[in-house]
Design an enzyme around this catalytic site. Sequence first.
Site, PDB file in Angstrom:
ATOM      1  N   LYS A  52       6.823   3.756  62.420  1.00 16.16           N
ATOM      2  CA  LYS A  52       8.330   3.320  62.824  1.00 16.16           C
ATOM      3  C   LYS A  52       9.016   3.492  61.556  1.00 16.16           C
ATOM      4  CE  LYS A  52      10.085  -0.348  65.647  1.00 16.16           C
ATOM      5  NZ  LYS A  52       9.897  -1.855  66.349  1.00 16.16           N
ATOM      6  N   SER A 108      11.532  -1.812  70.523  1.00 21.64           N
ATOM      7  CA  SER A 108      11.966  -0.710  69.446  1.00 21.64           C
ATOM      8  C   SER A 108      11.285   0.250  69.081  1.00 21.64           C
ATOM      9  CB  SER A 108      12.606  -1.690  68.565  1.00 21.64           C
ATOM     10  OG  SER A 108      11.783  -2.624  67.861  1.00 21.64           O
ATOM     11  N   SER A 113       8.200  -5.023  71.467  1.00 23.84           N
ATOM     12  CA  SER A 113       8.630  -3.756  70.784  1.00 23.84           C
ATOM     13  C   SER A 113       7.421  -2.927  70.986  1.00 23.84           C
ATOM     14  CB  SER A 113       9.356  -4.139  69.471  1.00 23.84           C
ATOM     15  OG  SER A 113      10.668  -4.409  69.590  1.00 23.84           O
TER      16      SER A 113
END
Length: 534
Positions: free
Chosen positions: A137, A213, A237
Amino acid sequence: MFVGEEADCLGDLAASACVVHLLGHAVVSLFRYDRISSGVWCRCKHVDTWMGSARIMQDALWKLSAAAQAEAVRGGEISAVELVDSHLERITEVNPQVNAVTQLLAERAREAAAQTDRRRASGEELGPLAGVPFTVKECTAVEGVPTTFGTARFRDLVAPVDALPVARLRAAGAIPIGHSNMPTLILAGMHSRSELFGDTVNPWDPSRTPGGSSGGDGVAVATGMAALGLGNDSGGSVRIPASFCGVAGLKPTVGRFPADHRVLGPDDPGLASQMLVTDGPLARRVADLRLAYEALAGTDPQDPRAVPVPVHGEPLPGRMTVAVVADPGGHGVHPTVREAVAAAADALRDAGYDVREIADVPRLDEALEAYGRITVTEFAETWPVVRTLLGEGGDRYIGMAMEKTPPATAAEFARLMGVWLGIRRSWAEFLDKYPLLLGPVFTEPPVEPGLESRDKEGWERVGAGMRLCTVTSFVGVPGVAVPTGVSDGLPSGVQIIGRAFREDLCLAAAQEVEDRLGVLTPIDPCSEGPTAAR
């Protein structure tokens, strides 16, 4: 094109709080400091894994499970370089359509793979994830690569060292192949749209969000661009993009994986971020998730929160009891989600679990209120500066949270600390009676991109949808998202929640669900999903 050197709702406010806190103190010094072009959409189809008895076909390497990839590299059936090249070719083919991989680390990955091959040739024993490519990420540091947080302001924020979870996966033999997309600064919403890289597309249906996310990781894993993804979760997330993309994901117990979130400077984040944000892996198969879990677990002097607890606990006596709640808090659940929970419950019954439907989970609404108040209070001081970094409209999601929930006074904040402990105690007592809880990841099928930032109604709808993720993050317990099937052309799934530090029980139950209901990915992206087709 790729950025980098090799161009070949309420639910997750704690991660946002971490960014807000750190940005507020680092932004002054850091102020000094293309998206991949569209391609032709492929017909959507499931891509079957194939492995020959004598050799593995080169064009099938990216389709293999992480466990099979590592086994083939360790056994010399394939080279790590061949494995990495297979994934790089898949990224070239698929990423223009889904925009999940943001910074491609092609030459770095090839060199790491060549080192793996040299080690094997010299007779060195390789790790359990030997040669396995994984994405990281955009908020998690990879040495020598910008940690951009999806914003142009941090395009040149080059990481001096790997983040602890990246280093632990490397130590197990895995190879970072690229950074992955997320909402700008983790703050712009649930949908994985960043100022620097644009929108990530759900490969099942471009009119639905891939979630976030950690949406870039979910899409990369689902489409075979990586065997594993490394995200983080403080309210869904990891679990939400796993569910929306048809893969598996793990949110561990707080303190299970060591981490150091001081990405933007020497200061540690506030209490909410310390206690709520956890790194977590995504994978196509539960067995691969288990391998990543075992590699990530442990202690490190950089993280005094990490606890030296065995990765596998003692067997529990008697028949394992699983509580089932399809509609946490009684706020409503979509029929397809209810059906997914029922299918998973049937799978666990078939596996021998004692499955019991119960009225509700403990103190859900109280926990949601406390979570929101604590995290918003942590935002308040630096939010006026941080919101200027989010680009046009990027501040709407957190802005609506700030409007709904005013910061607490010092006395109120102290009282909330007691409320937090009391809610954790209630959940510990609940899980003492029911060692596992089965429920939804999100109480609707995947929603449209950006719904949570559109208006107050959309914000509240997404916050309600992720409520079980939010609460289980608040109490710090582990949860595994696992697919259950496809409904109306979209993946469905559930999460299995357990006692603190009993990820092993969650993974074992998720494996039973997967064994009976199947694996959904890898897939090729769809140009039109069921919603668009109608």
